[in-house]
Design a protein around this motif. Sequence first.
Motif, PDB file in Angstrom:
ATOM      1  N   TYR A   3       0.818  -1.226   0.000  1.00  0.00           N
ATOM      2  CA  TYR A   3       0.000   0.000   0.000  1.00  0.00           C
ATOM      3  C   TYR A   3       0.846   1.268   0.000  1.00  0.00           C
ATOM      4  O   TYR A   3       0.319   2.371  -0.042  1.00  0.00           O
ATOM      5  CB  TYR A   3      -0.948   0.000   1.208  1.00  0.00           C
ATOM      6  N   THR A   4       2.154   1.103   0.048  1.00  0.00           N
ATOM      7  CA  THR A   4       3.058   2.244  -0.078  1.00  0.00           C
ATOM      8  C   THR A   4       3.892   2.035  -1.331  1.00  0.00           C
ATOM      9  O   THR A   4       4.764   1.166  -1.373  1.00  0.00           O
ATOM     10  CB  THR A   4       3.987   2.359   1.145  1.00  0.00           C
ATOM     11  N   LEU A   5       3.585   2.807  -2.368  1.00  0.00           N
ATOM     12  CA  LEU A   5       4.190   2.597  -3.676  1.00  0.00           C
ATOM     13  C   LEU A   5       4.807   3.888  -4.198  1.00  0.00           C
ATOM     14  O   LEU A   5       4.479   4.980  -3.747  1.00  0.00           O
ATOM     15  CB  LEU A   5       3.133   2.100  -4.672  1.00  0.00           C
ATOM     16  N   ALA A   6       5.684   3.738  -5.164  1.00  0.00           N
ATOM     17  CA  ALA A   6       6.287   4.898  -5.827  1.00  0.00           C
ATOM     18  C   ALA A   6       5.968   4.837  -7.315  1.00  0.00           C
ATOM     19  O   ALA A   6       6.177   3.804  -7.958  1.00  0.00           O
ATOM     20  CB  ALA A   6       7.793   4.906  -5.615  1.00  0.00           C
ATOM     21  N   ARG A  29      18.992  -0.932  -4.216  1.00  0.00           N
ATOM     22  CA  ARG A  29      18.876  -1.278  -2.799  1.00  0.00           C
ATOM     23  C   ARG A  29      17.468  -1.036  -2.242  1.00  0.00           C
ATOM     24  O   ARG A  29      16.995  -1.770  -1.382  1.00  0.00           O
ATOM     25  CB  ARG A  29      19.877  -0.431  -2.001  1.00  0.00           C
ATOM     26  N   ASP A  30      16.783   0.007  -2.753  1.00  0.00           N
ATOM     27  CA  ASP A  30      15.575   0.490  -2.084  1.00  0.00           C
ATOM     28  C   ASP A  30      14.262   0.145  -2.769  1.00  0.00           C
ATOM     29  O   ASP A  30      13.203   0.243  -2.142  1.00  0.00           O
ATOM     30  CB  ASP A  30      15.648   2.016  -1.922  1.00  0.00           C
ATOM     31  N   LEU A  31      14.311  -0.244  -4.040  1.00  0.00           N
ATOM     32  CA  LEU A  31      13.063  -0.424  -4.774  1.00  0.00           C
ATOM     33  C   LEU A  31      12.912  -1.827  -5.357  1.00  0.00           C
ATOM     34  O   LEU A  31      13.864  -2.409  -5.854  1.00  0.00           O
ATOM     35  CB  LEU A  31      12.961   0.590  -5.926  1.00  0.00           C
ATOM     36  N   ALA A  32      11.688  -2.322  -5.285  1.00  0.00           N
ATOM     37  CA  ALA A  32      11.314  -3.559  -5.967  1.00  0.00           C
ATOM     38  C   ALA A  32      10.516  -3.169  -7.207  1.00  0.00           C
ATOM     39  O   ALA A  32       9.509  -2.463  -7.111  1.00  0.00           O
ATOM     40  CB  ALA A  32      10.471  -4.451  -5.062  1.00  0.00           C
ATOM     41  N   ILE A  33      10.975  -3.596  -8.366  1.00  0.00           N
ATOM     42  CA  ILE A  33      10.324  -3.238  -9.626  1.00  0.00           C
ATOM     43  C   ILE A  33       8.989  -3.987  -9.749  1.00  0.00           C
ATOM     44  O   ILE A  33       8.921  -5.189  -9.538  1.00  0.00           O
ATOM     45  CB  ILE A  33      11.221  -3.602 -10.819  1.00  0.00           C
ATOM     46  N   ALA A  34       7.941  -3.262 -10.104  1.00  0.00           N
ATOM     47  CA  ALA A  34       6.631  -3.914 -10.280  1.00  0.00           C
ATOM     48  C   ALA A  34       6.173  -3.873 -11.736  1.00  0.00           C
ATOM     49  O   ALA A  34       5.849  -4.904 -12.319  1.00  0.00           O
ATOM     50  CB  ALA A  34       5.586  -3.256  -9.375  1.00  0.00           C
ATOM     51  N   ALA A  35       6.126  -2.692 -12.334  1.00  0.00           N
ATOM     52  CA  ALA A  35       5.604  -2.604 -13.708  1.00  0.00           C
ATOM     53  C   ALA A  35       5.966  -1.265 -14.328  1.00  0.00           C
ATOM     54  O   ALA A  35       6.091  -0.256 -13.632  1.00  0.00           O
ATOM     55  CB  ALA A  35       4.096  -2.779 -13.718  1.00  0.00           C
ATOM     56  N   ILE A  36       6.122  -1.251 -15.643  1.00  0.00           N
ATOM     57  CA  ILE A  36       6.307  -0.003 -16.379  1.00  0.00           C
ATOM     58  C   ILE A  36       4.936   0.452 -16.868  1.00  0.00           C
ATOM     59  O   ILE A  36       4.094  -0.367 -17.255  1.00  0.00           O
ATOM     60  CB  ILE A  36       7.282  -0.194 -17.557  1.00  0.00           C
ATOM     61  N   GLY A 169       7.095   4.302 -14.121  1.00  0.00           N
ATOM     62  CA  GLY A 169       6.764   2.937 -13.715  1.00  0.00           C
ATOM     63  C   GLY A 169       6.404   2.866 -12.247  1.00  0.00           C
ATOM     64  O   GLY A 169       6.625   3.804 -11.476  1.00  0.00           O
ATOM     65  N   LEU A 170       5.855   1.743 -11.863  1.00  0.00           N
ATOM     66  CA  LEU A 170       5.395   1.519 -10.496  1.00  0.00           C
ATOM     67  C   LEU A 170       6.400   0.654  -9.749  1.00  0.00           C
ATOM     68  O   LEU A 170       6.821  -0.394 -10.249  1.00  0.00           O
ATOM     69  CB  LEU A 170       4.034   0.825 -10.519  1.00  0.00           C
ATOM     70  N   SER A 171       6.791   1.101  -8.576  1.00  0.00           N
ATOM     71  CA  SER A 171       7.720   0.346  -7.746  1.00  0.00           C
ATOM     72  C   SER A 171       7.210   0.288  -6.311  1.00  0.00           C
ATOM     73  O   SER A 171       6.445   1.145  -5.869  1.00  0.00           O
ATOM     74  CB  SER A 171       9.108   0.990  -7.760  1.00  0.00           C
ATOM     75  N   ALA A 172       7.670  -0.742  -5.601  1.00  0.00           N
ATOM     76  CA  ALA A 172       7.358  -0.916  -4.181  1.00  0.00           C
ATOM     77  C   ALA A 172       8.664  -0.907  -3.409  1.00  0.00           C
ATOM     78  O   ALA A 172       9.742  -1.069  -3.992  1.00  0.00           O
ATOM     79  CB  ALA A 172       6.623  -2.236  -3.974  1.00  0.00           C
ATOM     80  N   PRO A 173       8.612  -0.709  -2.109  1.00  0.00           N
ATOM     81  CA  PRO A 173       9.849  -0.765  -1.322  1.00  0.00           C
ATOM     82  C   PRO A 173      10.494  -2.143  -1.402  1.00  0.00           C
ATOM     83  O   PRO A 173       9.803  -3.167  -1.468  1.00  0.00           O
ATOM     84  CB  PRO A 173       9.381  -0.475   0.107  1.00  0.00           C
ATOM     85  N   LYS A 174      11.807  -2.167  -1.415  1.00  0.00           N
ATOM     86  CA  LYS A 174      12.528  -3.432  -1.396  1.00  0.00           C
ATOM     87  C   LYS A 174      12.114  -4.226  -0.154  1.00  0.00           C
ATOM     88  O   LYS A 174      11.951  -3.660   0.925  1.00  0.00           O
ATOM     89  CB  LYS A 174      14.033  -3.164  -1.341  1.00  0.00           C
ATOM     90  N   GLY A 175      11.938  -5.498  -0.336  1.00  0.00           N
ATOM     91  CA  GLY A 175      11.509  -6.327   0.786  1.00  0.00           C
ATOM     92  C   GLY A 175      10.023  -6.587   0.814  1.00  0.00           C
ATOM     93  O   GLY A 175       9.537  -7.381   1.621  1.00  0.00           O
ATOM     94  N   THR A 176       9.272  -5.896  -0.086  1.00  0.00           N
ATOM     95  CA  THR A 176       7.845  -6.208  -0.200  1.00  0.00           C
ATOM     96  C   THR A 176       7.708  -7.669  -0.625  1.00  0.00           C
ATOM     97  O   THR A 176       8.371  -8.100  -1.567  1.00  0.00           O
ATOM     98  CB  THR A 176       7.170  -5.296  -1.249  1.00  0.00           C
ATOM     99  N   PRO A 177       6.875  -8.462   0.060  1.00  0.00           N
ATOM    100  CA  PRO A 177       6.752  -9.887  -0.282  1.00  0.00           C
ATOM    101  C   PRO A 177       6.439 -10.089  -1.766  1.00  0.00           C
ATOM    102  O   PRO A 177       5.631  -9.355  -2.350  1.00  0.00           O
ATOM    103  CB  PRO A 177       5.601 -10.358   0.598  1.00  0.00           C
ATOM    104  N   GLN A 178       7.082 -11.081  -2.382  1.00  0.00           N
ATOM    105  CA  GLN A 178       6.930 -11.316  -3.809  1.00  0.00           C
ATOM    106  C   GLN A 178       5.486 -11.527  -4.232  1.00  0.00           C
ATOM    107  O   GLN A 178       5.077 -11.039  -5.297  1.00  0.00           O
ATOM    108  CB  GLN A 178       7.786 -12.509  -4.240  1.00  0.00           C
ATOM    109  N   PRO A 179       4.647 -12.241  -3.458  1.00  0.00           N
ATOM    110  CA  PRO A 179       3.242 -12.391  -3.865  1.00  0.00           C
ATOM    111  C   PRO A 179       2.531 -11.047  -4.020  1.00  0.00           C
ATOM    112  O   PRO A 179       1.662 -10.904  -4.888  1.00  0.00           O
ATOM    113  CB  PRO A 179       2.635 -13.218  -2.730  1.00  0.00           C
TER     114      PRO A 179
END
Length: 239
Positions: A3-6, A29-36, A169-179
């Motif tokens: 629920y906290t996204l960039a 280090r800080d971002l998990a890639i989700a989608a462009i 693009g949409l990113s989540a914080p690193k460490g966000t669970p993969q599911p």
Amino acid sequence: DGYTLAFVAASTVTLTPHLFKDPQFNVDRDLAIAAIAATGPMMIAVNPAVPAQTLPELIRFVKSQPAKVNFAATLLNSVPHLTGLMLNRSAAMEMYPVPYNGSVPAITATVAGEAQVVIDGLPTLVQHVKAGKLRALAVSSLQRNPLYPDVPTVAESGFPGFQALSWSGLSAPKGTPQPIVDKLEAAMKQAMGSAAIKARMEGQGFVVPPQGSKIYADFTAAEITNWTKVIKTAGIKPQ
């Protein structure tokens, strides 16, 4: 928790880490890639008084008077500014970059004839090109833009592989669970597959690319490599 996204713009990922000594974040280090979400080219446009109907003609015009043809850059070290430097290097010419404080003053200066060339994203240039206040010569994507199918790319105008894009693009914080990341990716893919959203994006000059976190990660890595080279070649030092 998902629920906290960039919603991340291209320059944040590709330029900021090289332009500031302490950007206070690290993409890997800080971002998990989700989608462009979407990509869009820069457009090279000129004041109608410039005697050039094509990009090759503009290059010949610039070379006939080195450093005397101004190009209006929307902000120093922005994607439009660096696209102009890329074009200078690729064409072995010397347009003189004049940085303005944003798109509006840069475009206004070109319409008024203070600058002969402006480089910016399509959304800010479309109305001026349609009104005949500016003449579009080329776009900086590898493929022609659906909004301007008659405007050639820089690549097909004699510079194969030339590409300079804005994107987000949409990113989540690193460490966000993969599911959760997978769920975000699926939701983004469904949303960007909507005919209404695609039409809205294309109406502003953007293109909705294939979706997927792996596609986005690979694309981002390639973009970082490209702009790192441009910045180093230009001799720009972090401030």
